[in-house]
Design a protein around this motif. Sequence first.
Motif, PDB file in Angstrom:
ATOM      1  N   GLU A 240       0.831  -1.195   0.000  1.00 35.36           N
ATOM      2  CA  GLU A 240       0.000   0.000   0.000  1.00 35.36           C
ATOM      3  C   GLU A 240       0.871   1.253   0.000  1.00 35.36           C
TER       4      GLU A 240
ATOM      5  N   GLY B  23       0.451   5.921  -0.247  1.00 33.47           N
ATOM      6  CA  GLY B  23      -0.373   7.101  -0.442  1.00 33.47           C
ATOM      7  C   GLY B  23      -0.978   7.710   0.800  1.00 33.47           C
TER       8      GLY B  23
ATOM      9  N   ARG C  49      -4.714  10.027  -2.359  1.00 37.80           N
ATOM     10  CA  ARG C  49      -4.955   8.876  -3.239  1.00 37.80           C
ATOM     11  C   ARG C  49      -4.164   7.701  -2.694  1.00 37.80           C
TER      12      ARG C  49
ATOM     13  N   SER D  30      -3.046   3.674  -2.996  1.00 37.13           N
ATOM     14  CA  SER D  30      -2.862   2.631  -3.998  1.00 37.13           C
ATOM     15  C   SER D  30      -2.442   1.338  -3.311  1.00 37.13           C
ATOM     16  N   CYS D  31      -2.757   0.241  -3.955  1.00 38.26           N
ATOM     17  CA  CYS D  31      -2.446  -1.085  -3.391  1.00 38.26           C
ATOM     18  C   CYS D  31      -2.210  -2.039  -4.551  1.00 38.26           C
TER      19      CYS D  31
ATOM     20  N   ARG E 222      -9.531   0.626 -10.577  1.00 43.26           N
ATOM     21  CA  ARG E 222      -8.567  -0.449 -10.783  1.00 43.26           C
ATOM     22  C   ARG E 222      -7.729  -0.136 -12.004  1.00 43.26           C
ATOM     23  N   ASP E 223      -6.447  -0.360 -11.902  1.00 42.73           N
ATOM     24  CA  ASP E 223      -5.537  -0.259 -13.027  1.00 42.73           C
ATOM     25  C   ASP E 223      -5.188  -1.684 -13.426  1.00 42.73           C
TER      26      ASP E 223
ATOM     27  N   THR F  48      -3.491  -2.924  -9.862  1.00 38.97           N
ATOM     28  CA  THR F  48      -3.524  -2.004  -8.731  1.00 38.97           C
ATOM     29  C   THR F  48      -4.948  -1.542  -8.468  1.00 38.97           C
TER      30      THR F  48
ATOM     31  N   ASN G  69      -6.969   1.552  -6.542  1.00 37.87           N
ATOM     32  CA  ASN G  69      -6.758   2.895  -6.026  1.00 37.87           C
ATOM     33  C   ASN G  69      -7.993   3.372  -5.269  1.00 37.87           C
TER      34      ASN G  69
ATOM     35  N   GLN H 120      -9.338   7.116  -4.468  1.00 45.79           N
ATOM     36  CA  GLN H 120      -9.225   8.566  -4.515  1.00 45.79           C
ATOM     37  C   GLN H 120     -10.148   9.144  -3.460  1.00 45.79           C
TER      38      GLN H 120
ATOM     39  N   CYS I 261      -6.141  -2.405   2.338  1.00 44.04           N
ATOM     40  CA  CYS I 261      -6.693  -2.971   1.121  1.00 44.04           C
ATOM     41  C   CYS I 261      -6.772  -4.492   1.279  1.00 44.04           C
TER      42      CYS I 261
END
Length: 121
Positions: free
Chosen positions: A6, A8, A19, A21-22, A71-72, A77, A79, A81, A95
């Motif tokens: 994780e 951010g 933001r 992220s994981c 999701r990326d 990943t 996220n 926000q 996460c």
Amino acid sequence: QVQLVESGGGLVQAGGSLRLSCAPSGSIFTIDDMVWYRQAPGQQRELVAALGSRGSTTYADSVKGRFTISRDNAKSTVNLQMNSLKPEDTAVYYCAITLRRYSSDPLRPYWGQGTQVTVSS
């Protein structure tokens, strides 16, 4: 062993944004659900936002309209926000990703180590 990393978290003033992220370390076969939880001091862990494998989303009432989970796919990943942050959003955010590391593995949940979010008034 899969680990979720994780990033951010931090300190922000009320009204600000962060933001989170994981991402899982190493290669994986498939990802199912991706979820963010949080736990404030003396409180139970609560679901903040969830993203299903087919794109459905769920949000806690307290964050609707302010937080967005995404999701990326290229980076596997998830996220979060967070906008219009409030002091009551202060918590450790975790996460959780349900995934299959190898094609022969069952789906199982993995947890991040947690990241502190502090919102000052």
